[in-house]
Design an enzyme around this catalytic site. Sequence first.
Site, PDB file in Angstrom:
ATOM      1  CB  CYS C   6      -0.904  -0.003   1.234  1.00  8.92           C
ATOM      2  SG  CYS C   6      -1.989  -1.444   1.292  1.00  8.92           S
ATOM      3  N   GLY C  32      -1.081   0.977  -5.031  1.00  7.59           N
ATOM      4  CA  GLY C  32      -2.387   0.447  -4.665  1.00  7.59           C
ATOM      5  C   GLY C  32      -3.486   1.122  -5.452  1.00  7.59           C
ATOM      6  CG  ASN C 106       3.123  -0.335   2.887  1.00  7.33           C
ATOM      7  OD1 ASN C 106       2.702  -1.429   2.525  1.00  7.33           O
ATOM      8  ND2 ASN C 106       4.213   0.225   2.387  1.00  7.33           N
ATOM      9  N   GLY C 107       2.028  -2.774   5.246  1.00 13.81           N
ATOM     10  CA  GLY C 107       2.800  -3.877   5.808  1.00 13.81           C
ATOM     11  C   GLY C 107       1.889  -4.998   6.245  1.00 13.81           C
ATOM     12  CB  CYS C 243      10.683  -5.202   1.080  1.00 13.63           C
ATOM     13  SG  CYS C 243       9.985  -6.085  -0.312  1.00 13.63           S
ATOM     14  CE1 TYR C 249       5.597  -4.862 -10.819  1.00 11.26           C
ATOM     15  CE2 TYR C 249       4.809  -5.045  -8.564  1.00 11.26           C
ATOM     16  CZ  TYR C 249       4.555  -4.906  -9.909  1.00 11.26           C
ATOM     17  OH  TYR C 249       3.269  -4.798 -10.350  1.00 11.26           O
ATOM     18  CB  CYS C 389       5.889 -11.833   0.937  1.00 14.35           C
ATOM     19  SG  CYS C 389       6.216 -10.375   1.942  1.00 14.35           S
ATOM     20  CB  CYS C 447      13.567  -8.542   3.915  1.00 16.55           C
ATOM     21  SG  CYS C 447      12.452  -9.987   3.916  1.00 16.55           S
TER      22      CYS C 447
END
Lengths: 474, 474, 474, 474
Positions: C6, C32, C106-107, C243, C249, C389, C447
């Site tokens: 998001c 999003g 977001n997460g 991430c 991406y 994920c 990560c």
Amino acid sequence: MLAAMCGVFGIYGHPEAANLTYLGLHALQHRGQEAAGIVTTEGRVLYSHRGEGLVHEVFNEAAIGRLPGHAAIGHTRYSTAGGGGLRNTQPFAFEYALGALAVAHNGNLTNAQELRAELEQKGAIFQSSSDTETLVHLIAHSPQRKVEDRIVDALLRVEGAYSLVFLTPDRLVAVRDPAGVRPLCVGRLRTPEQAYVVASEPTCFDLINASFERYLAPGEVFTVDARGARSSFPLPGRRPALCVFEYVYFARPDSMLGSASVYEVRKELGRRLAVEHPAEADLVLPVPDSGVPAALGYAEQMKLPFELGLIRSHYVGRTFIEPRQSIRHFGVRLKLNPVGDVLRGKRVVVVDDSIVRGTTSRKIVKMLRDAGAREVHVRISSPPTQWPCFYGIDTPTRGELIASTHTVAETVRYLTADSLGYLSREGLSQAVSAVSTPLSGGGAGLCDACFSGNYPIPIVEPAAPHRQLPLLQV
Amino acid sequence: MLAAMCGVFGIYGHPEAANLTYLGLHALQHRGQEAAGIVTTEGRVLYSHRGEGLVHEVFNEAAIGRLPGHAAIGHTRYSTAGGGGLRNTQPFAFEYALGALAVAHNGNLTNAQELRAELEQKGAIFQSSSDTETLVHLIAHSPQRKVEDRIVDALLRVEGAYSLVFLTPDRLVAVRDPAGVRPLCVGRLRTPEQAYVVASEPTCFDLINASFERYLAPGEVFTVDARGARSSFPLPGRRPALCVFEYVYFARPDSMLGSASVYEVRKELGRRLAVEHPAEADLVLPVPDSGVPAALGYAEQMKLPFELGLIRSHYVGRTFIEPRQSIRHFGVRLKLNPVGDVLRGKRVVVVDDSIVRGTTSRKIVKMLRDAGAREVHVRISSPPTQWPCFYGIDTPTRGELIASTHTVAETVRYLTADSLGYLSREGLSQAVSAVSTPLSGGGAGLCDACFSGNYPIPIVEPAAPHRQLPLLQV
Amino acid sequence: MLAAMCGVFGIYGHPEAANLTYLGLHALQHRGQEAAGIVTTEGRVLYSHRGEGLVHEVFNEAAIGRLPGHAAIGHTRYSTAGGGGLRNTQPFAFEYALGALAVAHNGNLTNAQELRAELEQKGAIFQSSSDTETLVHLIAHSPQRKVEDRIVDALLRVEGAYSLVFLTPDRLVAVRDPAGVRPLCVGRLRTPEQAYVVASEPTCFDLINASFERYLAPGEVFTVDARGARSSFPLPGRRPALCVFEYVYFARPDSMLGSASVYEVRKELGRRLAVEHPAEADLVLPVPDSGVPAALGYAEQMKLPFELGLIRSHYVGRTFIEPRQSIRHFGVRLKLNPVGDVLRGKRVVVVDDSIVRGTTSRKIVKMLRDAGAREVHVRISSPPTQWPCFYGIDTPTRGELIASTHTVAETVRYLTADSLGYLSREGLSQAVSAVSTPLSGGGAGLCDACFSGNYPIPIVEPAAPHRQLPLLQV
Amino acid sequence: MLAAMCGVFGIYGHPEAANLTYLGLHALQHRGQEAAGIVTTEGRVLYSHRGEGLVHEVFNEAAIGRLPGHAAIGHTRYSTAGGGGLRNTQPFAFEYALGALAVAHNGNLTNAQELRAELEQKGAIFQSSSDTETLVHLIAHSPQRKVEDRIVDALLRVEGAYSLVFLTPDRLVAVRDPAGVRPLCVGRLRTPEQAYVVASEPTCFDLINASFERYLAPGEVFTVDARGARSSFPLPGRRPALCVFEYVYFARPDSMLGSASVYEVRKELGRRLAVEHPAEADLVLPVPDSGVPAALGYAEQMKLPFELGLIRSHYVGRTFIEPRQSIRHFGVRLKLNPVGDVLRGKRVVVVDDSIVRGTTSRKIVKMLRDAGAREVHVRISSPPTQWPCFYGIDTPTRGELIASTHTVAETVRYLTADSLGYLSREGLSQAVSAVSTPLSGGGAGLCDACFSGNYPIPIVEPAAPHRQLPLLQV
């Protein structure tokens, strides 16, 4: 499409023309709930907004704000015989040799198909299935140099019933057909004094603080522009024939039609109905809302108690989701519900304004019996409806009119009623005359073709119809 | 927010639960036009659809299609005191320790603010400004293991008026508060036989082909699940106090309330009003639609003609574009219009159910005089409204209630009426008793706090209000 | 629901907070497209507007006009795993013991189910299926007296990845999780100078004329109120683990992530990919738009021509009416179309950022061959995605990830490609380090659990899941 | 209204004609985002649905479901010069002497005003401000007995550029004007084999699994009915003059135009531009998306790195709420954002397809400088646009075209660029010829009036304009 049972409105000379037209259409909403539109002008351009739905659904503040000017016409549409949709929503606005023109129409032309065929041969294109577009082409094809003259030229070609309001950037023109089948009246605003309004019914004048002046005479062409108002009578005369159903059902009860309100006429219809068809009963109840005044008259004459034994819901929208399983009397129950302890064990007279196919009346009789009524006597404040209307009312064919295919005795059985009485044609005519100076001049001056089959305006049906309409679904 | 003057509905045991709830809400539409919602279950998940607007605006076939299951509850909302918006639209649905639960509420809790403060101290979060959410938190905080026990636990904490319907994946629970302020009744479907419905008024049962069984008793907890229906009375008793305004104004006239229809009670109110406050007049007219039965009763008692001298438009939407220039009586004219020739030169009695601020009544008197009425006598089929309601009706403060700040003589002058008569509190009580076996048991069993100031349920107002609401505008 | 992928935004100190948030969300739209919302405050009340759709579909001038104030937070939502709908649209706004609070997230929290069960036992109710509501309850249950302290209290209980922005009537609080999995950065408006903005990516600062200041450090709590901005680090430290897919991406290519733009990193990924997996080919083409920078890098390294051999349509809406008859590659064709004469007879390298299930890549290979490509060599600018994920990206289960179930050789056959090359994990890590000072501190600080299965934050899955969600469909 | 830069589509012989037209319009969406419409036929009636917005906004499954039949035409509209609104949305459908007819038009008639005045004198009415309605009236007024003959009759009267598709209940007719200004091509479905499609660009054939056959020749009349397809050339020949801007900007890069894709032509434009106007620079970047192929060609020729240094947002809707306070470069920033670290300290060449007023280019130069570019060299892959288009492109007047009022040196100063180079007219012509067998036959066969002022089709402007349009705002 029949432009049937619509409401038309026009105003000239007020800076908030769109807003007053919006209010006027609101007060004419009972004449058409299917679509609405307004065209305005500030003297140069015509501005239009139209849509399907109730007046308050079609218009919001933004839409009204995009309709500037001091003059406007509006329309509410009732039926969709022959095709609804946005393209058949009025007023129609277009450009032609003399500039821009818009028109709103209540009524029906009986030779529109024939004229349409002829116009198409001359190169006309049609974007709607409405007879109003035929009229518009006749105006555009007229060789006259002034718009009123072109309108007259066109009207000399058409047969039928029409109350019309036209708008150009510099004038408002209202016309009532020579038989005066549909009503059209004139009012004046209190401020500014030189502002005029025209409308299908005077009841909308109250809302906008205008005073009722008079009905247009049959055949009158009434024009308002910067120089003021004037009338002319360029069309050949015809025997006045105001639609009797305006008294019986269409007009709002608070509308003056002739020298009396429709309410008073309907009460008198009820009184006469009681004289012609009394009933041994305990109480009188109307099919609300339209049957209320006649039921009051019937009860008064019979000296029987009047009770509001059927309650009407006013929240039913145009679309409704039906349950899949069958529910008894569903369509009617949604709108009407009986008051059980008023009816229980009672002999009741139920007064309605008319019977068309008989299916609704049958459901009402059943509903009253289920609620405990011991006897149900149906009384109708108009004669049997035996003939279709070609002047703007959306009626079924003769074969579907129960009064045309069943005797009264057969109808009683179909309705499962204990008795049935229709007001006679004489009773109807006398009731109107007794209460009101007839609107349309001497004699009864009424069109009762739906009861008598006597059509006052020729019905021009082409031997072979031009084509099957519609060819377009838009 | 007050959950005032709302309609609630529930059904268990029918495969088209959503559709029947939709129809039920339709028949309860007069109890709330602002928002509507339905929650259903197929035994596992709760499905919800809510929106602002009339029932037929909120729901369409697609929405109904997304609400599967054999059980459902629904709600129509009336007022927005304290905040409207989607977040305050019911039924509320949520998850908690025992699974999923939904609730619809008609009434008002009088200690909700206090409880809310206490719950927030314990960690509760609130997403609405409704007292119903307070109730929901009490249920979630209860240590009980069964949902009915948690509901009772919660209700033992609250004060106020409430008719509640709850839905879980496996049962429907309906509760009427111990004073029975708001009505709640039970019906059974004809097919399938084991299907139950509950609703604010029985009038909606007719539409879905269900039979009226009985009103829930004050304090009754009524549960339906796969095993059938059962009742319990776990809440401490209280003196019955059905809201008298259900008789006077709220309920649909065709609803049975006690042993008689509301229609019959209202006629009796009119008769008693005539006895207490006769008038020398030529005719009696109601303020439609709610004043009709009382006006019929008044006319019957006075042996005066009843006339529908004010015509109501039923097409007025919730939003309306007002003209910028002032138009006389605009707000009222939009809904009501006088029938001139019924009124002209006449001494009229106009019967209404109540006067709140007096502004509307004043406009009506003026409108009648402008239409030609020679004298205007105002008669009110209930006592002076002098006290605010804390049990779910959206009334203004005492200072805004004209009967609280003006004597009758002063009110007559304000209204510019010729006379004014209110029904007495005794007259009201006797009228109800005379016609109907009171719904709520012995004695009048009515709450008339709005007339008397005698509040049957304690009003718990925190010394210092918890906080000024709302903190959210969603 | 995962609050996956998001975009979050916050602003404090600008009189047009809602409008700038609207613009900011616009620039975060790529994170999003499913739903969007804004909550503002003028210092007293929180105002909220949320809806499903793109930012410009959810908001219009009227909606923005109803969101007054100098501070605001906003959210764009990507996925609907676990349930979409309005009730799962953020920011969440609610009232609790300290007043009003709103949050955008977001997460993903990895122990939300466990905490939810615990909270429900304490009496909490849940109206959404989002883990954000779990966090909100923890805040409401905290005994702390200040909102920041309560937020910290709550965050000490949760595991997972989160970039959060909170809004109260008097402050804005932004928090990045201790591993810094999701990005969150700070900017300052040029006017007024004391106004701060926070956002998932700095790219949105340009649009509102703000300057990029810095990324929040992992674990940083950043507060802005009338006294200005301040930071604290109350949460236990963790190994930084940004991430890696933000580089590959998610982030917009013009976003700075660390010391370099994402664009530069992606080009370097392409160069390394060329070194690791060169191809004998005539040209390099990207899968637009996300594959463009990597394809440019690949082409540069290989000294092969770069061609935009696939054209992307940007007008595809969220809903699309599929023809009933099967059309080849329909879903992909709608978005991508080959440039025939660029491809005809050519050996092409097609560069994409990742392969998930393989179905889209297979259609692209087929499309290129149909357009005349002689050889199709697939190159992926990230390692094989073999693990799901749990930190906020909506990935399928292991069994659906083609790289988890197929060897590279098998995948080549499935894709009907001539060859396939993935960037190695080392290559990815080196590329990021080579170009950019890593955002999250020492070491790669990334990560890459989706490639390696090395999850840097514990995945707390209850032995027996609390319950199957959702119990509500709203 | 100019029917400018629109997309037209037609299909005959497929049972899902509406659905394939919907897909075809989707692939033509780049040719017009303002409005869309489809008319279908099942052999008897024409069915129409039109609306304002993108294809996926105008159509949903219900709308497609109401468009039955095996033949259809569709239209996407670009500009609103002269009046937008629903009434100017195509296809136009109407009834006339021969039955029902619908038409969709891409192009502009240069003697429409004159013809309209003449038609109005003959009685024609106009409901739109489109020149397409003028054409329709000419067809309706023709004395011919067959629809194709009437179409030819009408086209013999008009001057201008047009690609037209007509639909009647029994046939599809497509016509390209004798100069072939706008493209129009034919394809065949793979199933059923006898099904034909026509469209402005072949790129849409891929999506519906049809094969590209050929472009219609200038002046060709192509008819498909139950007997199959046939062509005729009844219109007087003219020098071919395909709009050069189809190559430069309009067509989708994957469309074949002549023997090459537009993509290849644009790359060649870029190469020639590099030869004519090289630049000492570090990198080449396009103004995305339209400038990409030319920038690739420029970079290839110059052997400079190609970088996507400006990122385009594809989520910008048609309406956007601007902040009240001025934000620098707002309009451009919303769509484009620079990649800072690609540009910082660099000498950049930015390649765009054209400059109209210069305002956007100026903002882009400023944006690149603000992002750190050391030098900004503007290169335009077409000659200076100095003359307005009268053949269907919505260009401003000469006075607003910066290339018409400023020298190149003045323009450089206005843009604040370091240099500016336009492709020469010869370069453009050679580039097209070098890559592609020209579509329109011998010679360049291009219309470059916007660069040269050499208008290949007479511009008929009435000495005194008929009237100022529009007179209607609908």
